[in-house]
Write a protein that holds these residues in place. Structure first.
Motif, PDB file in Angstrom:
ATOM      1  N   GLU A 294      37.841  39.104  59.100  1.00 15.72           N
ATOM      2  CA  GLU A 294      39.204  38.578  58.982  1.00 15.72           C
ATOM      3  C   GLU A 294      40.146  39.624  58.407  1.00 15.72           C
ATOM      4  O   GLU A 294      41.296  39.758  58.845  1.00 15.72           O
ATOM      5  CB  GLU A 294      39.197  37.333  58.095  1.00 15.72           C
ATOM      6  CG  GLU A 294      38.521  36.117  58.706  1.00 15.72           C
ATOM      7  CD  GLU A 294      38.548  34.928  57.759  1.00 15.72           C
ATOM      8  OE1 GLU A 294      39.345  34.000  57.996  1.00 15.72           O
ATOM      9  OE2 GLU A 294      37.777  34.933  56.769  1.00 15.72           O
ATOM     10  N   VAL A 295      39.676  40.361  57.412  1.00 18.97           N
ATOM     11  CA  VAL A 295      40.487  41.408  56.800  1.00 18.97           C
ATOM     12  C   VAL A 295      40.882  42.453  57.844  1.00 18.97           C
ATOM     13  O   VAL A 295      42.047  42.857  57.945  1.00 18.97           O
ATOM     14  CB  VAL A 295      39.720  42.072  55.632  1.00 18.97           C
ATOM     15  CG1 VAL A 295      40.361  43.405  55.237  1.00 18.97           C
ATOM     16  CG2 VAL A 295      39.682  41.135  54.424  1.00 18.97           C
ATOM     17  N   GLU A 296      39.927  42.883  58.626  1.00 19.00           N
ATOM     18  CA  GLU A 296      40.197  43.911  59.625  1.00 19.00           C
ATOM     19  C   GLU A 296      41.108  43.398  60.729  1.00 19.00           C
ATOM     20  O   GLU A 296      41.944  44.142  61.251  1.00 19.00           O
ATOM     21  CB  GLU A 296      38.881  44.433  60.185  1.00 19.00           C
ATOM     22  CG  GLU A 296      38.095  45.225  59.131  1.00 19.00           C
ATOM     23  CD  GLU A 296      36.735  45.680  59.601  1.00 19.00           C
ATOM     24  OE1 GLU A 296      36.261  45.161  60.646  1.00 19.00           O
ATOM     25  OE2 GLU A 296      36.138  46.550  58.939  1.00 19.00           O
ATOM     26  N   ALA A 297      40.979  42.123  61.065  1.00 22.51           N
ATOM     27  CA  ALA A 297      41.849  41.533  62.088  1.00 22.51           C
ATOM     28  C   ALA A 297      43.302  41.493  61.631  1.00 22.51           C
ATOM     29  O   ALA A 297      44.226  41.478  62.460  1.00 22.51           O
ATOM     30  CB  ALA A 297      41.363  40.123  62.437  1.00 22.51           C
ATOM     31  N   LEU A 298      43.515  41.486  60.313  1.00 24.81           N
ATOM     32  CA  LEU A 298      44.867  41.434  59.753  1.00 24.81           C
ATOM     33  C   LEU A 298      45.441  42.825  59.468  1.00 24.81           C
ATOM     34  O   LEU A 298      46.552  42.945  58.949  1.00 24.81           O
ATOM     35  CB  LEU A 298      44.859  40.604  58.465  1.00 24.81           C
ATOM     36  CG  LEU A 298      44.621  39.100  58.652  1.00 24.81           C
ATOM     37  CD1 LEU A 298      44.400  38.425  57.304  1.00 24.81           C
ATOM     38  CD2 LEU A 298      45.779  38.451  59.388  1.00 24.81           C
ATOM     39  N   GLY A 299      44.673  43.855  59.777  1.00 24.05           N
ATOM     40  CA  GLY A 299      45.193  45.206  59.606  1.00 24.05           C
ATOM     41  C   GLY A 299      44.687  45.948  58.395  1.00 24.05           C
ATOM     42  O   GLY A 299      45.070  47.108  58.173  1.00 24.05           O
ATOM     43  N   GLY A 300      43.856  45.314  57.587  1.00 29.28           N
ATOM     44  CA  GLY A 300      43.287  46.002  56.435  1.00 29.28           C
ATOM     45  C   GLY A 300      41.953  46.636  56.781  1.00 29.28           C
ATOM     46  O   GLY A 300      41.408  46.416  57.871  1.00 29.28           O
ATOM     47  N   LYS A 301      41.444  47.440  55.877  1.00 30.11           N
ATOM     48  CA  LYS A 301      40.111  47.999  56.023  1.00 30.11           C
ATOM     49  C   LYS A 301      39.186  47.254  55.074  1.00 30.11           C
ATOM     50  O   LYS A 301      39.567  46.947  53.949  1.00 30.11           O
ATOM     51  CB  LYS A 301      40.111  49.494  55.707  1.00 30.11           C
ATOM     52  CG  LYS A 301      40.915  50.325  56.698  1.00 30.11           C
ATOM     53  CD  LYS A 301      40.873  51.795  56.331  1.00 30.11           C
ATOM     54  CE  LYS A 301      41.692  52.627  57.321  1.00 30.11           C
ATOM     55  NZ  LYS A 301      41.680  54.072  56.943  1.00 30.11           N
ATOM     56  N   ALA A 302      37.973  46.954  55.540  1.00 31.06           N
ATOM     57  CA  ALA A 302      37.072  46.105  54.766  1.00 31.06           C
ATOM     58  C   ALA A 302      35.751  46.792  54.481  1.00 31.06           C
ATOM     59  O   ALA A 302      35.256  47.593  55.281  1.00 31.06           O
ATOM     60  CB  ALA A 302      36.818  44.799  55.512  1.00 31.06           C
ATOM     61  N   LEU A 303      35.195  46.463  53.328  1.00 32.70           N
ATOM     62  CA  LEU A 303      33.838  46.854  52.971  1.00 32.70           C
ATOM     63  C   LEU A 303      33.151  45.614  52.423  1.00 32.70           C
ATOM     64  O   LEU A 303      33.553  45.075  51.385  1.00 32.70           O
ATOM     65  CB  LEU A 303      33.849  47.969  51.923  1.00 32.70           C
ATOM     66  CG  LEU A 303      32.469  48.451  51.424  1.00 32.70           C
ATOM     67  CD1 LEU A 303      31.662  49.038  52.555  1.00 32.70           C
ATOM     68  CD2 LEU A 303      32.637  49.451  50.283  1.00 32.70           C
ATOM     69  N   ALA A 304      32.131  45.136  53.134  1.00 32.38           N
ATOM     70  CA  ALA A 304      31.398  43.950  52.717  1.00 32.38           C
ATOM     71  C   ALA A 304      30.174  44.368  51.913  1.00 32.38           C
ATOM     72  O   ALA A 304      29.314  45.098  52.424  1.00 32.38           O
ATOM     73  CB  ALA A 304      30.977  43.126  53.937  1.00 32.38           C
ATOM     74  N   LEU A 305      30.098  43.913  50.667  1.00 36.67           N
ATOM     75  CA  LEU A 305      28.987  44.269  49.795  1.00 36.67           C
ATOM     76  C   LEU A 305      28.364  43.007  49.210  1.00 36.67           C
ATOM     77  O   LEU A 305      29.047  42.228  48.540  1.00 36.67           O
ATOM     78  CB  LEU A 305      29.463  45.176  48.659  1.00 36.67           C
ATOM     79  CG  LEU A 305      30.030  46.544  49.038  1.00 36.67           C
ATOM     80  CD1 LEU A 305      30.518  47.272  47.789  1.00 36.67           C
ATOM     81  CD2 LEU A 305      28.987  47.382  49.765  1.00 36.67           C
ATOM     82  N   GLN A 306      27.080  42.815  49.454  1.00 38.83           N
ATOM     83  CA  GLN A 306      26.387  41.697  48.819  1.00 38.83           C
ATOM     84  C   GLN A 306      26.173  42.065  47.356  1.00 38.83           C
ATOM     85  O   GLN A 306      25.575  43.099  47.044  1.00 38.83           O
ATOM     86  CB  GLN A 306      25.053  41.416  49.493  1.00 38.83           C
ATOM     87  CG  GLN A 306      24.362  40.168  48.949  1.00 38.83           C
ATOM     88  CD  GLN A 306      23.084  39.839  49.696  1.00 38.83           C
ATOM     89  OE1 GLN A 306      22.441  40.720  50.264  1.00 38.83           O
ATOM     90  NE2 GLN A 306      22.709  38.581  49.702  1.00 38.83           N
TER      91      GLN A 306
END
Length: 284
Positions: free
Chosen positions: A65-77
């Motif tokens: 969702e973050v990337e779809a809105l134009g941001g860059k994302a890093l998913a960390l468990q």
């Protein structure tokens, strides 16, 4: 809907890195999406890597969702109770984005039970996530925040209301949340010389999240606002490039009113209901 103060604020979040704990759903997720709309790099740090049978969202769905809105994302468990994993997560963030500008201590556990009805193991759990988790994440982020031109620590905890009617009902939970607040107020002073702002943020009303729906009372959802109000209040704090908020225990509605927002109906979970529940620890 982002309201008018965001359109006039010139402080961009482009190339700014926002690390948000507990951001696979609820308030944390909304904060991630709101920052993404402003072009931020967003770290979605939470335990939920795989889908939950009842609760929507994982770190991976929010990252998408973050990337779809134009941001860059890093998913960390991430489990904020694990100091080594927290340190590693901060290092991964810096490797990916070059630094950390904002830490939002959103991860939290709730247990609204009297002391005599609370198992000590339950207290250990909420304390380790709430107070200790906030301490561990803040300590790990500080060396990187010192390199930011606009560094913030925002902790989701209440003002320390010492009224007897708040001290009585659920001592273990109150102890853990007030611990988060005291820690943040202390950090505001310790980090002032480094130009790092530390403040707390708490909702004026109940917020429509899974915690309200499942841990408290589903009927309260109709008396709640959406997580967007907390997200936009956090954004207003982040976009303040001085220490004017540091050392303050902030309330979402008050922050937004100070920025000129007047229409709060847009945040209603149920547009037909105008009877809102005031959140815990707030008397006015």
């Amino acid at each position: 809907m982002l309201q008018s103060f965001h359109r006039t604020n010139t402080l961009s979040l482009s190339n700014q890195t926002i690390f948000i704990t507990g951001s696979s759903r609820g308030i944390g997720r909304e904060m991630a999406l709101t920052c993404a709309k402003q072009g931020a790099n967003v770290v979605i740090a939470a335990k939920s890597s795989d889908p939950h049978p009842k609760l929507p969202g994982t770190i991976h769905t929010v990252a998408a969702e973050v990337e779809a809105l134009g941001g860059k994302a890093l998913a960390l468990q991430l489990d904020v109770r694990n100091e080594d994993k927290v340190q590693a997560a901060m290092e991964q963030t810096v490797e990916a984005f070059g630094g950390i500008d904002v830490l939002i201590n959103n991860a939290s556990a709730i247990a609204l039970t009297p002391l005599q009805d609370t198992d000590v193991k339950k207290f250990d759990l909420i304390h380790s996530i709430n107070t200790r988790g906030t301490l561990v994440c803040s300590k790990a982020a500080i060396p990187y925040l010192k390199n930011s031109q606009n560094a913030h620590i925002i902790t989701l905890s209440p003002p320390m209301n010492m009224a007897k009617h708040w001290l009585k009902p659920f001592i273990p939970y109150t102890l853990s949340k007030y611990g988060m607040t005291l820690l943040t107020l202390g950090l505001a002073e310790e980090l002032r010389v480094d130009g790092i702002s530390a403040s707390t943020l708490w909702p004026q009303t109940a917020i429509a999240t899974a915690a309200v729906q499942y841990a408290l009372d589903a009927n309260l959802m109709k008396k709640s606002r959406t997580p967007l109000i907390m997200a936009e209040a956090a954004l207003a704090i982040i976009q303040t490039d001085d220490l004017s908020y540091s050392g303050q225990t902030l309330i979402d509605e008050s922050v937004l009113r100070s920025k000129g927002v007047t229409d709060f109906d847009v945040y209603l979970f149920d547009p037909a209901s105008k009877e809102l529940m005031r959140d815990l620890y707030l008397d006015q």
